[in-house]
Scaffold this motif. Structure first.
Motif, short mmCIF file in Angstrom:
data_model
loop_
_atom_site.label_atom_id
_atom_site.label_comp_id
_atom_site.label_asym_id
_atom_site.label_seq_id
_atom_site.Cartn_x
_atom_site.Cartn_y
_atom_site.Cartn_z
N VAL B 179 -15.16 65.13 -12.20
CA VAL B 179 -15.26 65.41 -13.66
C VAL B 179 -14.13 66.40 -13.76
CG1 VAL B 179 -16.90 66.81 -15.20
CG2 VAL B 179 -17.99 64.97 -13.72
N GLN B 180 -13.93 67.57 -12.81
CA GLN B 180 -12.71 68.42 -13.08
C GLN B 180 -11.62 67.75 -13.13
OE1 GLN B 180 -13.75 71.16 -13.60
NE2 GLN B 180 -15.34 71.57 -12.19
N ILE B 181 -11.27 66.68 -12.46
CA ILE B 181 -9.90 65.97 -12.50
C ILE B 181 -9.72 65.17 -13.69
CG2 ILE B 181 -8.67 63.78 -11.36
CD1 ILE B 181 -10.12 64.70 -8.57
N VAL B 182 -10.48 64.49 -14.35
CA VAL B 182 -10.73 63.89 -15.37
C VAL B 182 -10.34 64.93 -16.62
CG1 VAL B 182 -11.95 62.42 -17.41
CG2 VAL B 182 -12.12 62.02 -14.98
N LYS B 183 -11.21 65.95 -16.64
CA LYS B 183 -11.04 67.12 -17.56
C LYS B 183 -9.59 67.70 -17.64
CE LYS B 183 -10.74 71.56 -17.46
NZ LYS B 183 -11.77 72.74 -17.25
#
Lengths: 106, 518
Positions: B179-183
């Motif tokens: 989720v961090q990477i996508v964000k």
């Protein structure tokens, strides 16, 4: 963990000592350098505002150029560290290899 | 505002998909708490950047620069340079000697129960303050952007809370990391696009851009004023401005290396070398982002103007309003969705680090005296904690309401991290004599000093504050160190000193470090 590593014996190895010295020679001056360079910015902005307001070109002043230079400083120092750390990795691998060559126990 | 709603829903669908995928892949405690330690350097680097660039960075800094010019840029500089502390001093020894939490490093040589209990308390304090700030921000943002759709502040806060609980409870660290990477990718592209649009507005001439920044006009108490926004001093004014700026700089530069949700990221990679390279990846992204805050903040000041922003939601809405002015409603919705994604991801990262600390430090090591628990039981406790932490944050965020000062809560989190966590981490890694009394005293002094000083600061005591600075760092960080040193000198702990050699060898060679699984 496969086996309990003999910590005291490693700590006594000249190769381990050399690794610590090499790391300290880089990390201590690098840390002092970036702390001095970084804190110079709030100190000068806070206590020498006239000097920081000097225009360099157009409306761009010393304060803004110095702030931008912090980004470059951080990136360049990080790059230097990555290069130095490759050397530390080799030295650390050397310590582990030497440990494996020595007979276990007393 | 239908496009914004659709974009929110799209992001939520993507992240829930990631959570489902991660839940399928998570088999054991290492998977849940540390993503199996299989993340690569670039993946973890982007995730660190994602965890770090919160609502305070995207909405907050743009707002401060838009309103107070150069002084706001000081946040950008400090938040990047702080990573040199992480890179040079903390990341590698931490990865080599710890397992799941910051307290692992402290408990390595010391008596685990008191140290872990205090470290868990400090982790929960830092994470909760950080999290409430994000949720208040999310609630206000969503409610403002979706006001036509009937979604209120309360609904938005509860929605964010439920989503974050879902990510963490079902997907653990693996889902949180992705989720961090996508964000982070969304945030970087949105910021880049916005910066290009700002430059395009000035015909791609930096000269024209900075000339405009040199003469920003707005109304102050109804009187029009024109100011050079590149000049320092619009925020940090005499008599205490200079000291406050130094205090803030201290909190930023040392707080980062004490933030639990950033530190746990280094357990998700296979070894110290990967941890090191991931910090550099993070620095590349974070640095580029903060340089672009120049365009976001000054762009909002010159193109939208202080008066308009103040009349339409205040400082925190600077970046979204800039997007609306430059790219119309659709781009406005896109940027708002990015801000929402930013908040959601940071909140998930905070929740996982708080619940890991509770399960691993408090439940296993304090309540059960460090008797090895069934890993599945530890994971279960962490899931329950995530649920409780989420519920508490929802409750407090609703109590505080949408007008609560978000930047103040984030500053509190940084100050607590720098004053309580940073001194004890440094001393336990580098001071042989350091012991349990010192760690407990340092954590306690730092925690109490930071919180008390903020309570009597101008941010809380509007008239006649007992402490003149908004940021307590310049006093509370030395107090944290002092508490730790005095506590140490008051007692002797030969076992802790004897184990220093082991710590030194492990930290520097990686022998005996936790391995990747799977």
């Amino acid at each position: 963990m496969v086996k309990q590593a003999p910590w005291e014996r490693i700590a006594a190895m000249p190769a381990f000592h050399a690794l610590l010295v090499a790391k300290q020679r880089f990390i201590i001056p690098a840390t002092l350098f970036f702390l001095v360079y970084y804190f110079a910015l709030p100190l000068l902005v806070g206590y020498a505002p006239r000097m920081m307001e000097t225009k360099v070109f157009g409306v761009i002043n010393v304060a803004y150029v110095f702030a931008l230079s912090q980004f470059l400083m951080a990136w360049i120092l990080a790059a230097f560290y990555i290069r130095a750390a490759k050397r530390f990795d080799v030295m650390a691998a050397g310590v582990v290899a030497e440990l494996d060559r020595q007979p276990q126990g007393e | 505002m239908a496009p914004a709603l659709w974009m929110f829903l799209f992001f939520i669908a993507v992240t829930l998909g990631i959570t489902y995928w991660a839940a399928q892949r998570s088999r054991d405690a290492n998977d849940f708490f540390a993503a199996g330690r299989r993340m690569t350097a670039w993946q973890n680097g982007i995730a660190v950047a994602g965890d770090y660039m919160s609502a305070a960075s995207f909405l907050g800094i743009a707002g401060i620069i838009a309103f107070q010019g150069y002084d706001g840029f000081m946040y950008s500089v400090g938040w990047l340079v702080a990573y040199l502390t992480v890179l040079l001093i903390v990341a590698e020894p931490l990865r080599n000697t710890g397992k799941y939490t910051m307290a692992d490093v402290l408990a390595y040589r010391l008596h685990p129960r008191p140290v872990r209990a205090m470290a868990a308390l400090s982790t929960l304090t830092v994470s909760t303050f950080y999290m409430i700030a994000q949720m208040v921000g999310a609630g206000a943002l969503v409610a403002l952007l979706l006001k036509d759709s009937g979604i209120t502040y309360h609904t938005a806060v509860i929605g964010v809370g439920i989503l974050m609980i879902t990510y963490v409870v079902f997907g653990g660290m693996l889902a949180t990391t992705w989720v961090q990477i996508v964000k982070a990718i969304l945030l970087m592209s949105g910021t880049l696009l916005l910066s290009v649009l700002v430059l395009a507005h000035f015909d791609f001439s930096l000269g024209k851009f900075f000339t405009a920044v040199g003469q920003v006009t707005y109304h102050e108490n109804g009187v029009p004023v024109t100011k050079d926004f590149l000049q320092p001093g619009l925020r940090f004014k005499p008599p205490y401005g200079a000291l406050d700026l130094i205090s803030l700089s201290l909190a930023l530069i040392f707080g980062t290396a004490g933030l639990p949700h950033i530190l746990v990221r280094f357990y998700t990679v296979p070894d110290a070398r990967t941890a090191r390279v991931s910090v550099v990846w993070a620095m590349a992204l974070i640095g580029s982002f903060y340089i672009m805050t120049t365009f976001l903040g000054f762009g909002a000041a010159t193109i939208v103007g202080r008066d308009t922003i103040a009349a339409n939601g205040g400082t925190n809405m600077s970046a979204p309003l800039l997007a609306q002015t430059l790219g119309g409603d659709l781009f406005f919705a896109f940027v708002a969705a990015i801000a929402f994604a930013t908040i959601l991801a940071v909140v998930a990262g905070l929740t996982i680090s708080a619940s890991t600390s509770f399960a691993h430090d408090f439940y296993t090591n304090v309540i059960h005296y460090g008797v090895e628990r069934d890993p599945a039981e530890e994971v279960f406790v962490a899931r329950v904690t995530a649920f409780v932490v989420g519920a508490v944050a929802i409750g407090i965020a609703i109590l505080l309401g949408p007008t609560a000062n978000v930047a103040f809560l984030v500053a509190l989190a940084f100050a607590v991290a720098a004053s309580a966590n940073f001194p004890v981490i440094i001393l336990s890694l580098f001071w042989k004599r350091f012991n349990t009394t010192g760690a407990v005293a340092g954590l306690g002094t730092g925690l109490v000093a930071a919180i008390v000083l903020i309570l009597i600061s101008p941010s809380i005591m509007k008239s006649g504050p007992l402490f003149p600075l908004e940021n307590p760092g310049i006093v509370s960080i030395p107090l944290g160190f002092l508490g730790a040193v005095i506590g140490t000198l008051l007692s002797r702990e030969p076992e802790a000193e004897a184990k220093f050699t082991e710590l030194l060898v492990r930290a520097n060679t990686g022998l005996g470090a936790e391995k990747a699984t799977g």
